[in-house]
Write an enzyme that holds these catalytic residues in place. Sequence first.
Site, PDB file in Angstrom:
ATOM      1  N   LYS A  21       6.891  -0.572  14.450  1.00  0.00           N
ATOM      2  CA  LYS A  21       6.421  -1.756  13.730  1.00  0.00           C
ATOM      3  C   LYS A  21       7.253  -1.884  12.451  1.00  0.00           C
ATOM      4  CE  LYS A  21       3.378  -3.922  10.702  1.00  0.00           C
ATOM      5  NZ  LYS A  21       4.574  -4.607  10.212  1.00  0.00           N
ATOM      6  N   GLU A  23       5.910   9.153   4.423  1.00  0.00           N
ATOM      7  CA  GLU A  23       7.005   9.044   3.442  1.00  0.00           C
ATOM      8  C   GLU A  23       6.587   7.960   2.461  1.00  0.00           C
ATOM      9  OE1 GLU A  23       9.765  10.767   3.172  1.00  0.00           O
ATOM     10  OE2 GLU A  23       9.496  11.968   4.971  1.00  0.00           O
ATOM     11  N   CYS A  61      13.117   4.286  -2.739  1.00  0.00           N
ATOM     12  CA  CYS A  61      12.065   5.253  -3.075  1.00  0.00           C
ATOM     13  C   CYS A  61      12.619   6.407  -3.887  1.00  0.00           C
ATOM     14  CB  CYS A  61      11.417   5.770  -1.803  1.00  0.00           C
ATOM     15  SG  CYS A  61      12.621   6.391  -0.634  1.00  0.00           S
ATOM     16  N   GLU A 106       5.982   2.702 -10.034  1.00  0.00           N
ATOM     17  CA  GLU A 106       7.268   2.359  -9.431  1.00  0.00           C
ATOM     18  C   GLU A 106       7.642   0.941  -9.834  1.00  0.00           C
ATOM     19  OE1 GLU A 106       6.556   3.094  -5.143  1.00  0.00           O
ATOM     20  OE2 GLU A 106       8.652   3.705  -5.102  1.00  0.00           O
TER      21      GLU A 106
HETATM   22  P1  NAP Z   1       4.079  -1.148   2.302  1.00  0.00           P
HETATM   23  O1  NAP Z   1       3.535  -2.395   1.764  1.00  0.00           O
HETATM   24  O2  NAP Z   1       3.259   0.073   2.250  1.00  0.00           O
HETATM   25  O3  NAP Z   1       4.501  -1.497   3.811  1.00  0.00           O
HETATM   26  C1  NAP Z   1       5.188  -0.572   4.629  1.00  0.00           C
HETATM   27  C2  NAP Z   1       4.898  -0.868   6.094  1.00  0.00           C
HETATM   28  O4  NAP Z   1       3.500  -0.668   6.323  1.00  0.00           O
HETATM   29  C3  NAP Z   1       5.185  -2.307   6.534  1.00  0.00           C
HETATM   30  O5  NAP Z   1       5.632  -2.281   7.863  1.00  0.00           O
HETATM   31  C4  NAP Z   1       3.817  -2.959   6.442  1.00  0.00           C
HETATM   32  O6  NAP Z   1       3.675  -4.067   7.314  1.00  0.00           O
HETATM   33  C5  NAP Z   1       2.930  -1.823   6.924  1.00  0.00           C
HETATM   34  N1  NAP Z   1       1.546  -1.905   6.476  1.00  0.00           N
HETATM   35  C6  NAP Z   1       1.055  -2.476   5.360  1.00  0.00           C
HETATM   36  N2  NAP Z   1      -0.282  -2.330   5.324  1.00  0.00           N
HETATM   37  C7  NAP Z   1      -0.647  -1.652   6.434  1.00  0.00           C
HETATM   38  C8  NAP Z   1      -1.888  -1.188   6.966  1.00  0.00           C
HETATM   39  N3  NAP Z   1      -3.028  -1.390   6.325  1.00  0.00           N
HETATM   40  N4  NAP Z   1      -1.876  -0.530   8.149  1.00  0.00           N
HETATM   41  C9  NAP Z   1      -0.730  -0.301   8.804  1.00  0.00           C
HETATM   42  N5  NAP Z   1       0.488  -0.724   8.353  1.00  0.00           N
HETATM   43  C10 NAP Z   1       0.516  -1.371   7.170  1.00  0.00           C
HETATM   44  O7  NAP Z   1       5.455  -0.733   1.590  1.00  0.00           O
HETATM   45  P2  NAP Z   1       6.727  -1.607   1.328  1.00  0.00           P
HETATM   46  O8  NAP Z   1       6.440  -2.522   0.212  1.00  0.00           O
HETATM   47  O9  NAP Z   1       7.243  -2.182   2.611  1.00  0.00           O
HETATM   48  O10 NAP Z   1       7.794  -0.496   0.884  1.00  0.00           O
HETATM   49  C11 NAP Z   1       7.959  -0.095  -0.419  1.00  0.00           C
HETATM   50  C12 NAP Z   1       7.284   1.240  -0.666  1.00  0.00           C
HETATM   51  O11 NAP Z   1       7.750   2.190   0.276  1.00  0.00           O
HETATM   52  C13 NAP Z   1       7.605   1.838  -2.013  1.00  0.00           C
HETATM   53  O12 NAP Z   1       6.450   2.437  -2.544  1.00  0.00           O
HETATM   54  C14 NAP Z   1       8.644   2.894  -1.686  1.00  0.00           C
HETATM   55  O13 NAP Z   1       8.759   3.933  -2.616  1.00  0.00           O
HETATM   56  C15 NAP Z   1       8.147   3.370  -0.374  1.00  0.00           C
HETATM   57  N6  NAP Z   1       9.236   4.015   0.361  1.00  0.00           N
HETATM   58  C16 NAP Z   1       9.174   5.365   0.602  1.00  0.00           C
HETATM   59  C17 NAP Z   1      10.216   5.983   1.256  1.00  0.00           C
HETATM   60  C18 NAP Z   1      10.201   7.459   1.542  1.00  0.00           C
HETATM   61  O14 NAP Z   1      11.007   7.891   2.360  1.00  0.00           O
HETATM   62  N7  NAP Z   1       9.334   8.244   0.941  1.00  0.00           N
HETATM   63  C19 NAP Z   1      11.312   5.233   1.677  1.00  0.00           C
HETATM   64  C20 NAP Z   1      11.331   3.871   1.406  1.00  0.00           C
HETATM   65  C21 NAP Z   1      10.279   3.270   0.774  1.00  0.00           C
HETATM   66  P3  NAP Z   1       3.813  -5.585   6.773  1.00  0.00           P
HETATM   67  O15 NAP Z   1       5.196  -5.699   6.248  1.00  0.00           O
HETATM   68  O16 NAP Z   1       3.559  -6.393   7.989  1.00  0.00           O
HETATM   69  O17 NAP Z   1       2.776  -5.731   5.703  1.00  0.00           O
END
Ligand code: NAP
Length: 482
Positions: free
Chosen positions: A177, A252, A286, A384
Amino acid sequence: MSTLNSNSPLALYLNGEWKNPGPPLEVTNPSTGEVIGSVSTVDRAGTRQAIADAESAWEVWKGLTGKERGTYLHAIAAGIEKRGDEIARAISLENGKPLAQAKGEVGMTLDHFQWFAEEAKRSYGRVVPNQLDGKRHLAIRQPIGVVGAIAPWNFPLVLAVRKVAPALAAGCPVLLKPASATPLCAVLLAEAIHEANLPKGVFQLLVGSAREIGPELMENPACRKITFTGSTEVGRELIRQSADQVKELSMELGGHAPFIIFDDADLDKAVEGALITKFRNTGQSCIASNRIYAQRGIYERFLDAFVEKAQALKVGDGMEDGVDIGPLIDEAAADTARQHIDAAVQSGARLLCGGKSPEGCGPNFLEATVLADVPEDTLCMTEETFAPVAPVSVFDDEDEAIRRANATEYGLAAYVFTENVNRAWRVAEALEAGTIGVNDSVPSTSQCPFGGMKHSGLGRELGTEGLDAFLETKHISFAQIS
Ligand code: NAP
């Protein structure tokens, strides 16, 4: 015609076929606000069907040898390489990142596939010495089963592949997804997988609402594992949801990397390192340095050199030549960054450069911004920022640097710049983060484990640990061997 130029919604890859199960999701270019394409979506019932198909595919896939699965992975890598330019263009258009950085993402993706193609042959177990006469013990490792992989938008291809490649290598079917903002490169990934002729149902692409797809992945017992990259907030919600099924998780999550420069650092290396860790991917990484700590003896010299280089970074549409900083993913992200800058200035920080959209650019753009003398309790030092905003603060000694660097709930990455090897070891061992870059601004690599401590996550991707995440360990005990 390339997939990207299609006028109709792109299809999803489900059980070996291209299908249009639900209403299309439009994809927008964050540089221009233009709709650049659309992708069909799947709902909760469609997700349930995909899990059932993946479960059927598991029998075949886990029955192959690691070498056979590795051959499929090499074929996927070859397909991605052949279409590398088109895939990089898709990443740049839907995410906004400069094209050269998107090409770098494709290169790292290939490396991940090639690494796990080889690791597929190495899911070793152990022969364990017996305590009782006649007994023999083995610990063998077997694929965990159907995997739900949820990916973010900031590195939309490579972070998805950190899940897809090892899961496939281990013998697990995967349902991917992607983030709703960036599904186009996932369709191109699915095309490369289709062309590599994997058995049907082994890889499937689920685009659609997280509220439809997420609960089915979490609640369906046939989906044995969730591997998620995204925000800590959503990660916590998934951890709570996993309890009823005792579902295996890899998480992650967010980061808040400190970047520490000691007086004995090589100034040029430190400036270059801070530029890369802070402004690559428009600060939306991240492992981006979120707090830059410079020791008092180097502080002003560092600021002068850093600001000069930051001001020279070109901001613009990621498809334009020579652009270093693209748009933020959307207006809300740009608003958050501006709030963080305003809060820092109000609490006494000096704005040395940036802080606004460059002339002629839309609201999603922000110039490289440097703030000095930033108090420790302001928003950008605690949350962040996920934007090209660099808060810099001064420190006096090593203990203070370590204490302030570790004073966060996050623990994903940290950077240390020093020419003193003893200090480098001491500080690297004392920092609470899953990855430490010592004079190194690009520490991630296919061969080494990547993941977070504290609220930055659970488990590790890449390295040998990347394959472990998709294997269960089974003890087999033989009695009465004479
Ligand atoms: P996000 O809002 O948490 O979304 C990530 C993924 O999760 C998307 O595919 C999103 O789908 C899905 N999602 C959202 N709510 C969900 C739920 N309730 N149940 C299941 N899936 C759900 O994060 P983001 O804004 O895309 O990414 C930025 C964040 O990721 C930052 O905090 C960054 O630090 C972190 N990050 C961490 C790493 C690591 O390796 N540790 C790497 C990169 C990024 P939709 O798009 O359809 O909402």
